[in-house]
Scaffold this motif. Sequence first.
Motif, PDB file in Angstrom:
ATOM      1  N   PHE A  62       0.906  -1.214   0.016  1.00  0.00           N
ATOM      2  CA  PHE A  62       0.051   0.077   0.107  1.00  0.00           C
ATOM      3  C   PHE A  62       0.880   1.282  -0.013  1.00  0.00           C
ATOM      4  O   PHE A  62       1.666   1.378   0.805  1.00  0.00           O
ATOM      5  CB  PHE A  62      -0.875   0.021   1.140  1.00  0.00           C
ATOM      6  CG  PHE A  62      -1.788  -1.380   1.196  1.00  0.00           C
ATOM      7  CD1 PHE A  62      -2.819  -1.328   0.466  1.00  0.00           C
ATOM      8  CD2 PHE A  62      -1.062  -2.590   2.007  1.00  0.00           C
ATOM      9  CE1 PHE A  62      -3.502  -2.747   0.675  1.00  0.00           C
ATOM     10  CE2 PHE A  62      -2.144  -3.708   1.779  1.00  0.00           C
ATOM     11  CZ  PHE A  62      -3.214  -3.818   1.189  1.00  0.00           C
ATOM     12  N   GLN A  63       0.518   2.157  -1.091  1.00  0.00           N
ATOM     13  CA  GLN A  63       1.387   3.240  -1.082  1.00  0.00           C
ATOM     14  C   GLN A  63       0.424   4.495  -0.900  1.00  0.00           C
ATOM     15  O   GLN A  63      -0.474   4.634  -1.512  1.00  0.00           O
ATOM     16  CB  GLN A  63       1.870   3.224  -2.563  1.00  0.00           C
ATOM     17  CG  GLN A  63       2.603   4.483  -2.903  1.00  0.00           C
ATOM     18  CD  GLN A  63       3.516   4.347  -4.310  1.00  0.00           C
ATOM     19  OE1 GLN A  63       4.363   4.092  -4.207  1.00  0.00           O
ATOM     20  NE2 GLN A  63       2.725   4.908  -5.304  1.00  0.00           N
ATOM     21  N   GLN A  64       0.855   5.623  -0.085  1.00  0.00           N
ATOM     22  CA  GLN A  64       0.290   6.789   0.232  1.00  0.00           C
ATOM     23  C   GLN A  64       0.587   7.693  -0.689  1.00  0.00           C
ATOM     24  O   GLN A  64       1.580   7.922  -1.266  1.00  0.00           O
ATOM     25  CB  GLN A  64       0.963   7.156   1.552  1.00  0.00           C
ATOM     26  CG  GLN A  64      -0.006   8.598   2.062  1.00  0.00           C
ATOM     27  CD  GLN A  64      -1.210   8.133   2.749  1.00  0.00           C
ATOM     28  OE1 GLN A  64      -1.290   7.111   3.264  1.00  0.00           O
ATOM     29  NE2 GLN A  64      -2.255   9.181   2.752  1.00  0.00           N
ATOM     30  N   VAL A  65      -0.836   8.147  -1.239  1.00  0.00           N
ATOM     31  CA  VAL A  65      -0.740   9.153  -2.155  1.00  0.00           C
ATOM     32  C   VAL A  65      -1.593  10.434  -1.751  1.00  0.00           C
ATOM     33  O   VAL A  65      -2.467  10.113  -0.709  1.00  0.00           O
ATOM     34  CB  VAL A  65      -1.334   8.780  -3.723  1.00  0.00           C
ATOM     35  CG1 VAL A  65      -0.503   7.702  -4.258  1.00  0.00           C
ATOM     36  CG2 VAL A  65      -2.841   8.221  -3.727  1.00  0.00           C
ATOM     37  N   ASP A  66      -1.526  11.628  -2.169  1.00  0.00           N
ATOM     38  CA  ASP A  66      -2.352  12.781  -1.670  1.00  0.00           C
ATOM     39  C   ASP A  66      -3.611  12.736  -2.182  1.00  0.00           C
ATOM     40  O   ASP A  66      -4.468  13.415  -1.368  1.00  0.00           O
ATOM     41  CB  ASP A  66      -1.431  14.181  -2.219  1.00  0.00           C
ATOM     42  CG  ASP A  66      -0.172  13.994  -1.699  1.00  0.00           C
ATOM     43  OD1 ASP A  66       0.007  13.800  -0.298  1.00  0.00           O
ATOM     44  OD2 ASP A  66       0.719  14.989  -2.222  1.00  0.00           O
ATOM     45  N   ARG A  67      -3.991  12.209  -3.475  1.00  0.00           N
ATOM     46  CA  ARG A  67      -5.102  12.349  -4.106  1.00  0.00           C
ATOM     47  C   ARG A  67      -5.449  11.071  -4.937  1.00  0.00           C
ATOM     48  O   ARG A  67      -4.455  10.542  -5.311  1.00  0.00           O
ATOM     49  CB  ARG A  67      -5.280  13.459  -5.042  1.00  0.00           C
ATOM     50  CG  ARG A  67      -6.546  13.878  -5.656  1.00  0.00           C
ATOM     51  CD  ARG A  67      -6.316  15.082  -6.614  1.00  0.00           C
ATOM     52  NE  ARG A  67      -5.360  14.770  -7.689  1.00  0.00           N
ATOM     53  CZ  ARG A  67      -5.918  14.077  -8.946  1.00  0.00           C
ATOM     54  NH1 ARG A  67      -7.008  13.326  -9.106  1.00  0.00           N
ATOM     55  NH2 ARG A  67      -4.778  14.169  -9.733  1.00  0.00           N
ATOM     56  N   LEU A  68      -6.625  10.559  -4.874  1.00  0.00           N
ATOM     57  CA  LEU A  68      -6.918   9.361  -5.443  1.00  0.00           C
ATOM     58  C   LEU A  68      -8.431   9.576  -5.965  1.00  0.00           C
ATOM     59  O   LEU A  68      -9.238   9.636  -5.222  1.00  0.00           O
ATOM     60  CB  LEU A  68      -6.865   8.068  -4.761  1.00  0.00           C
ATOM     61  CG  LEU A  68      -7.181   6.886  -5.372  1.00  0.00           C
ATOM     62  CD1 LEU A  68      -6.200   6.458  -6.270  1.00  0.00           C
ATOM     63  CD2 LEU A  68      -7.401   5.582  -4.259  1.00  0.00           C
ATOM     64  N   GLU A  69      -8.698   9.553  -7.341  1.00  0.00           N
ATOM     65  CA  GLU A  69     -10.044   9.633  -7.927  1.00  0.00           C
ATOM     66  C   GLU A  69     -10.566   8.172  -7.778  1.00  0.00           C
ATOM     67  O   GLU A  69     -10.035   7.387  -8.544  1.00  0.00           O
ATOM     68  CB  GLU A  69      -9.679  10.224  -9.226  1.00  0.00           C
ATOM     69  CG  GLU A  69     -11.240  10.759  -9.802  1.00  0.00           C
ATOM     70  CD  GLU A  69     -11.167  11.484 -10.997  1.00  0.00           C
ATOM     71  OE1 GLU A  69     -12.148  11.926 -11.505  1.00  0.00           O
ATOM     72  OE2 GLU A  69     -10.020  11.672 -11.640  1.00  0.00           O
ATOM     73  N   ARG A  70     -11.843   8.025  -7.228  1.00  0.00           N
ATOM     74  CA  ARG A  70     -12.362   7.013  -7.196  1.00  0.00           C
ATOM     75  C   ARG A  70     -13.066   6.367  -8.493  1.00  0.00           C
ATOM     76  O   ARG A  70     -13.596   7.307  -9.301  1.00  0.00           O
ATOM     77  CB  ARG A  70     -13.688   7.113  -6.041  1.00  0.00           C
ATOM     78  CG  ARG A  70     -14.234   5.792  -5.639  1.00  0.00           C
ATOM     79  CD  ARG A  70     -15.230   5.927  -4.807  1.00  0.00           C
ATOM     80  NE  ARG A  70     -16.073   4.731  -4.233  1.00  0.00           N
ATOM     81  CZ  ARG A  70     -15.636   4.193  -3.033  1.00  0.00           C
ATOM     82  NH1 ARG A  70     -14.964   4.842  -1.878  1.00  0.00           N
ATOM     83  NH2 ARG A  70     -16.429   3.193  -2.898  1.00  0.00           N
ATOM     84  N   THR A  71     -13.004   5.247  -8.854  1.00  0.00           N
ATOM     85  CA  THR A  71     -13.546   4.630 -10.000  1.00  0.00           C
ATOM     86  C   THR A  71     -15.051   4.718 -10.284  1.00  0.00           C
ATOM     87  O   THR A  71     -15.610   4.771  -9.023  1.00  0.00           O
ATOM     88  CB  THR A  71     -13.046   3.031 -10.314  1.00  0.00           C
ATOM     89  OG1 THR A  71     -13.686   3.035 -11.519  1.00  0.00           O
ATOM     90  CG2 THR A  71     -13.619   2.355  -9.219  1.00  0.00           C
ATOM     91  N   THR A  72     -15.574   5.173 -11.422  1.00  0.00           N
ATOM     92  CA  THR A  72     -16.977   5.259 -11.477  1.00  0.00           C
ATOM     93  C   THR A  72     -17.674   4.011 -11.843  1.00  0.00           C
ATOM     94  O   THR A  72     -18.765   4.036 -12.477  1.00  0.00           O
ATOM     95  CB  THR A  72     -17.221   6.473 -12.544  1.00  0.00           C
ATOM     96  OG1 THR A  72     -16.416   6.305 -13.551  1.00  0.00           O
ATOM     97  CG2 THR A  72     -16.790   7.623 -11.844  1.00  0.00           C
TER      98      THR A  72
END
Length: 136
Positions: A62-72
């Motif tokens: 698991f890699q921490q990211v600042d932003r992640l757009e959730r799949t639609t």
Amino acid sequence: MPGFPQLLHTAIDTTDCRGLAEFYRELCGYRYRPGDAPPEDGPDDADWLVLVDEAGTRKLAFQQVDRLERTTWPQHDVPMQMHLDFTVGSPAELEHQRGRAEKLGAELLLDRTDDEHEPLYVLADPSGHPFCLLVR
């Protein structure tokens, strides 16, 4: 020396590294690799965590990211890009594991349990990554 590269683990981006690692640790019965367990005291600022199976084989990271757009998904505005498949041995086990996943924070995206050849559920983990539970 093998003739092909070997898969080490699958790494998943998340805005909550510890939270998502805990979800999959509980769901799959994995454990943290040495040094990755939550700290006994002080802040938990983990930005990279690895889960291993009982034999110590790396499974998920698991890699921490600042932003992640959730799949639609199933719409394709934001594609799935990848997903994990988990198998169980029977329709009863499928129902049990769906319930466990939802209690851990998963969200049901698709119920395809009426498919006689491959009954399955598609769920989203707490970071929005789809995964399937299916009868093998």
